[in-house]
Enzyme design. Structure first.
Site, PDB file in Angstrom:
ATOM      1  N   GLU A 117       0.789  -1.281   0.064  1.00  0.00           N
ATOM      2  CA  GLU A 117      -0.024   0.063   0.125  1.00  0.00           C
ATOM      3  C   GLU A 117       0.917   1.248  -0.002  1.00  0.00           C
ATOM      4  O   GLU A 117       0.266   2.481   0.239  1.00  0.00           O
ATOM      5  CB  GLU A 117      -0.796   0.068   1.049  1.00  0.00           C
ATOM      6  CG  GLU A 117      -1.897  -1.277   1.361  1.00  0.00           C
ATOM      7  CD  GLU A 117      -3.106  -1.055   0.561  1.00  0.00           C
ATOM      8  OE1 GLU A 117      -3.346  -0.162  -0.190  1.00  0.00           O
ATOM      9  OE2 GLU A 117      -4.170  -1.930   0.838  1.00  0.00           O
ATOM     10  N   HIS A 140      -3.714   1.675   8.648  1.00  0.00           N
ATOM     11  CA  HIS A 140      -4.408   0.855   7.675  1.00  0.00           C
ATOM     12  C   HIS A 140      -4.692  -0.546   8.645  1.00  0.00           C
ATOM     13  O   HIS A 140      -3.772  -1.008   9.020  1.00  0.00           O
ATOM     14  CB  HIS A 140      -4.388   0.677   6.574  1.00  0.00           C
ATOM     15  CG  HIS A 140      -5.019  -0.530   5.678  1.00  0.00           C
ATOM     16  ND1 HIS A 140      -6.479  -0.789   5.828  1.00  0.00           N
ATOM     17  CD2 HIS A 140      -4.566  -1.653   5.273  1.00  0.00           C
ATOM     18  CE1 HIS A 140      -6.807  -1.566   5.190  1.00  0.00           C
ATOM     19  NE2 HIS A 140      -5.757  -2.328   4.972  1.00  0.00           N
ATOM     20  N   HIS A 142      -7.621  -4.083   9.904  1.00  0.00           N
ATOM     21  CA  HIS A 142      -8.769  -4.886   9.340  1.00  0.00           C
ATOM     22  C   HIS A 142      -9.751  -5.210  10.715  1.00  0.00           C
ATOM     23  O   HIS A 142      -9.694  -6.527  10.990  1.00  0.00           O
ATOM     24  CB  HIS A 142      -8.293  -6.058   8.738  1.00  0.00           C
ATOM     25  CG  HIS A 142      -7.616  -5.926   7.383  1.00  0.00           C
ATOM     26  ND1 HIS A 142      -6.896  -7.168   6.778  1.00  0.00           N
ATOM     27  CD2 HIS A 142      -7.510  -4.921   6.742  1.00  0.00           C
ATOM     28  CE1 HIS A 142      -6.511  -6.483   5.778  1.00  0.00           C
ATOM     29  NE2 HIS A 142      -6.354  -5.256   5.576  1.00  0.00           N
ATOM     30  N   HIS A 212     -13.083  -4.373   2.998  1.00  0.00           N
ATOM     31  CA  HIS A 212     -11.677  -4.715   3.302  1.00  0.00           C
ATOM     32  C   HIS A 212     -11.188  -4.243   4.645  1.00  0.00           C
ATOM     33  O   HIS A 212     -10.664  -4.983   5.618  1.00  0.00           O
ATOM     34  CB  HIS A 212     -10.984  -3.859   2.279  1.00  0.00           C
ATOM     35  CG  HIS A 212      -9.470  -3.876   2.300  1.00  0.00           C
ATOM     36  ND1 HIS A 212      -8.912  -3.366   1.080  1.00  0.00           N
ATOM     37  CD2 HIS A 212      -8.481  -4.230   3.060  1.00  0.00           C
ATOM     38  CE1 HIS A 212      -7.463  -3.516   1.653  1.00  0.00           C
ATOM     39  NE2 HIS A 212      -7.401  -3.758   2.504  1.00  0.00           N
TER      40      HIS A 212
HETATM   41  O1  2HA Z   1      -0.939  -5.189   3.967  1.00  0.00           O
HETATM   42  O2  2HA Z   1      -3.797  -5.009   4.460  1.00  0.00           O
HETATM   43  O3  2HA Z   1      -4.377  -4.061   2.088  1.00  0.00           O
HETATM   44  C1  2HA Z   1      -1.813  -5.997   3.535  1.00  0.00           C
HETATM   45  C2  2HA Z   1      -3.102  -5.137   3.535  1.00  0.00           C
HETATM   46  C3  2HA Z   1      -3.484  -4.501   2.365  1.00  0.00           C
HETATM   47 ZN    ZN Z   2      -5.845  -4.066   4.093  1.00  0.00          ZN
END
Ligand code: 2HA
Ligand code: ZN
Length: 267
Positions: A117, A140, A142, A212
């Site tokens: 990313e 970022h 999840h 995502h």
């Molecule tokens: O780095 O989360 O979006 C792995 C991720 C890609």
């Molecule tokens: Zn990701």
């Protein structure tokens, strides 16, 4: 010269490692999920900024006009957050953008290839700096509960999602005052995803990527984590209520509005 002698820089790297550990223990970082970049330029001496490169220059797809000479700690591609937490310089690196903004090289500590990313992280840093925002951090991750909400069509609406999560607890309105932006599904790591995210960053510090994950920008990595963590708490209250069979009442508009003067919120 060892970068490890710079106590300010190492304290910041420790904070990144601390947050990487939280992402893993929260269950938000399966496999190599998520990535972090932090602008550390201001923490480095002139001499450190000019350290010899460990690698050849790697060209960037877009020219980063506002990032010439800027240095970032960036997690490595394919690297697990649980290992970044243990040894941030074995699973991430300091990269330096060339003065013309068209390539980067690496200066510490090992040549670790940056996150997939990276183009989107750098585009975001470029956008934020160009707009005078001292948001040194792009995070970022999840989070299961927050991603879950993006599978529900009515929540792919910024106003509805923001209002629902804000109204679960007062803290959420206070900690995420600019609300949540939404980016419809795009391929992970793509420039389309990056450009769509930048549009949302004009109005929000936290953006949900449909099906995502979450991206947050801020001045401080712990605060970025706290914003996502607070949203996650709200989502858990909402989803737990639904699982128990009732629609949570939520705070009223008046109760939410009263927080603005009480906590000196700008928005
Ligand atoms: O780095 O989360 O979006 C792995 C991720 C890609
Ligand atoms: Zn990701």
């Amino acid at each position: 010269m060892s970068i490890r002698k710079n106590a300010c820089l190492m304290a910041e790297i420790e904070r990144i490692a601390e947050v990487a550990g939280y992402l893993w223990t929260k269950g938000w970082a399966e496999r190599n999920g998520g990535n972090i970049s932090v602008n550390v330029t201001a923490l480095m001496t002139e001499e450190e900024r000019n350290l010899p490169a460990l690698t050849d220059a790697v060209p960037l797809q877009d020219t980063m006009n506002s990032l010439g000479g800027q240095i970032f700690y960036v997690t490595g591609t394919g690297r697990r957050m649980r290992y970044v937490a243990q040894d941030p310089f074995a699973h991430g690196a300091l990269i330096r953008v060339a003065t013309d903004g068209r390539s980067y090289d690496m200066i510490a500590e090992q040549p670790i290839a940056p996150t997939s990313e990276l183009p989107s992280h750098l585009l975001m840093h470029n956008y934020l700096l160009a707009n005078g925002r001292n948001n040194r951090v792009v995070l970022h991750t999840h989070p299961t509960d927050l991603i879950g909400l993006t599978h529900c069509r009515p929540f792919l609406d910024s106003e509805k999602l923001t209002r629902t999560l804000w109204s679960m607890i007062p803290e959420c309105r206070i900690v995420v005052p600019r609300g949540i932006g939404i980016v419809p599904y795009e391929i992970p790591g793509s420039l389309d995803l990056a450009h769509a995210t930048i549009k949302q960053l004009a109005h929000h510090d936290v953006v949900f990527w449909e099906k995502h994950g979450i991206l947050a920008v801020g001045e401080d990595i712990i605060e970025c984590f706290d914003a996502i963590d607070t949203l996650s708490k709200s989502a858990q209250i909402y989803l737990n209520a639904r699982m128990a069979g009732f629609e949570p009442e939520g705070m009223t508009d008046q109760q939410l509005d009263d927080l603005v003067p009480a906590f000196g919120l700008d928005h």
